[in-house]
Design a protein around this motif. Sequence first.
Motif, PDB file in Angstrom:
ATOM      1  N   GLY A   1      -6.770  27.060  -9.769  1.00  0.00           N
ATOM      2  CA  GLY A   1      -8.036  27.799  -9.783  1.00  0.00           C
ATOM      3  C   GLY A   1      -9.211  26.880  -9.523  1.00  0.00           C
ATOM      4  N   GLN A   2      -9.189  25.696 -10.118  1.00  0.00           N
ATOM      5  CA  GLN A   2     -10.255  24.732  -9.890  1.00  0.00           C
ATOM      6  C   GLN A   2     -10.292  24.296  -8.433  1.00  0.00           C
ATOM      7  OE1 GLN A   2      -9.875  21.048 -12.076  1.00  0.00           O
ATOM      8  NE2 GLN A   2     -12.056  20.648 -11.951  1.00  0.00           N
ATOM      9  N   THR A   3      -9.130  24.052  -7.848  1.00  0.00           N
ATOM     10  CA  THR A   3      -9.068  23.667  -6.443  1.00  0.00           C
ATOM     11  C   THR A   3      -9.587  24.776  -5.539  1.00  0.00           C
ATOM     12  OG1 THR A   3      -7.194  22.194  -6.854  1.00  0.00           O
ATOM     13  CG2 THR A   3      -7.494  22.956  -4.586  1.00  0.00           C
ATOM     14  N   ALA A   4      -9.182  26.002  -5.804  1.00  0.00           N
ATOM     15  CA  ALA A   4      -9.645  27.132  -4.984  1.00  0.00           C
ATOM     16  C   ALA A   4     -11.156  27.302  -5.097  1.00  0.00           C
ATOM     17  CB  ALA A   4      -8.939  28.415  -5.433  1.00  0.00           C
TER      18      ALA A   4
ATOM     19  N   GLN B   1     -13.364  24.908  -5.767  1.00  0.00           N
ATOM     20  CA  GLN B   1     -13.988  23.794  -5.034  1.00  0.00           C
ATOM     21  C   GLN B   1     -13.931  24.015  -3.536  1.00  0.00           C
ATOM     22  OE1 GLN B   1     -11.765  20.519  -6.673  1.00  0.00           O
ATOM     23  NE2 GLN B   1     -13.219  20.196  -8.336  1.00  0.00           N
ATOM     24  N   GLU B   2     -12.823  24.565  -3.048  1.00  0.00           N
ATOM     25  CA  GLU B   2     -12.707  24.848  -1.615  1.00  0.00           C
ATOM     26  C   GLU B   2     -13.712  25.890  -1.175  1.00  0.00           C
ATOM     27  OE1 GLU B   2      -8.587  25.876  -1.113  1.00  0.00           O
ATOM     28  OE2 GLU B   2      -7.945  23.773  -1.183  1.00  0.00           O
ATOM     29  N   LEU B   3     -13.907  26.920  -1.992  1.00  0.00           N
ATOM     30  CA  LEU B   3     -14.888  27.953  -1.647  1.00  0.00           C
ATOM     31  C   LEU B   3     -16.310  27.407  -1.704  1.00  0.00           C
ATOM     32  CD1 LEU B   3     -13.490  31.127  -3.426  1.00  0.00           C
ATOM     33  CD2 LEU B   3     -13.655  30.700  -0.968  1.00  0.00           C
ATOM     34  N   ALA B   4     -16.542  26.440  -2.599  1.00  0.00           N
ATOM     35  CA  ALA B   4     -17.869  25.850  -2.729  1.00  0.00           C
ATOM     36  C   ALA B   4     -18.136  24.816  -1.642  1.00  0.00           C
ATOM     37  CB  ALA B   4     -18.022  25.208  -4.107  1.00  0.00           C
ATOM     38  N   GLY B   5     -17.093  24.431  -0.908  1.00  0.00           N
ATOM     39  CA  GLY B   5     -17.267  23.444   0.154  1.00  0.00           C
ATOM     40  C   GLY B   5     -17.291  22.018  -0.343  1.00  0.00           C
TER      41      GLY B   5
END
Length: 151
Positions: free
Chosen positions: A141-144, A146-150
């Motif tokens: 969830g943290q990785t997803a 961060q990916e959405l936040a760029g």
Amino acid sequence: MTSVTSRRRIRTGLRELGLQLALLNRKVSTRVALKDVDLDCLDIVATHGPLGPSALAKRAGLHPATMTGILDRLEKGGWIARERDPQDRRAVQIKALNDRNRELYGHFAGMNASVEQICVTYDDEQLKVIAGFLEKVAEAGQTATQELAGD
């Protein structure tokens, strides 16, 4: 039951758990006169703090300018304190205040007791597997996020 069905049940269960925890957090935040995002930030500080405002904003996925209003509300309510960083006197660290947080934990007592009752139905090995699974899901969830936040 096939592994495909089990994986589907896990995904559905995690979505339902996320929804129920969000609803619980919303009810608790209303009772203690905080906004949902305030409660999220307080939880981050209590778990990972003390933190600087920028580090908190990054962990919360919020713009640093948004953090000022959140911190003002939390400080005014007696939830946090802003203190000078002992390593760098120019920097500020945010620290959760334990006295007020005890009140908050009381609102979660019912959920915590229920989780404890559920846990005692599993043996230590099963609990280790469940704990490992939940840690990996939280990391995903943290990785997803961060990916959405760029990031």
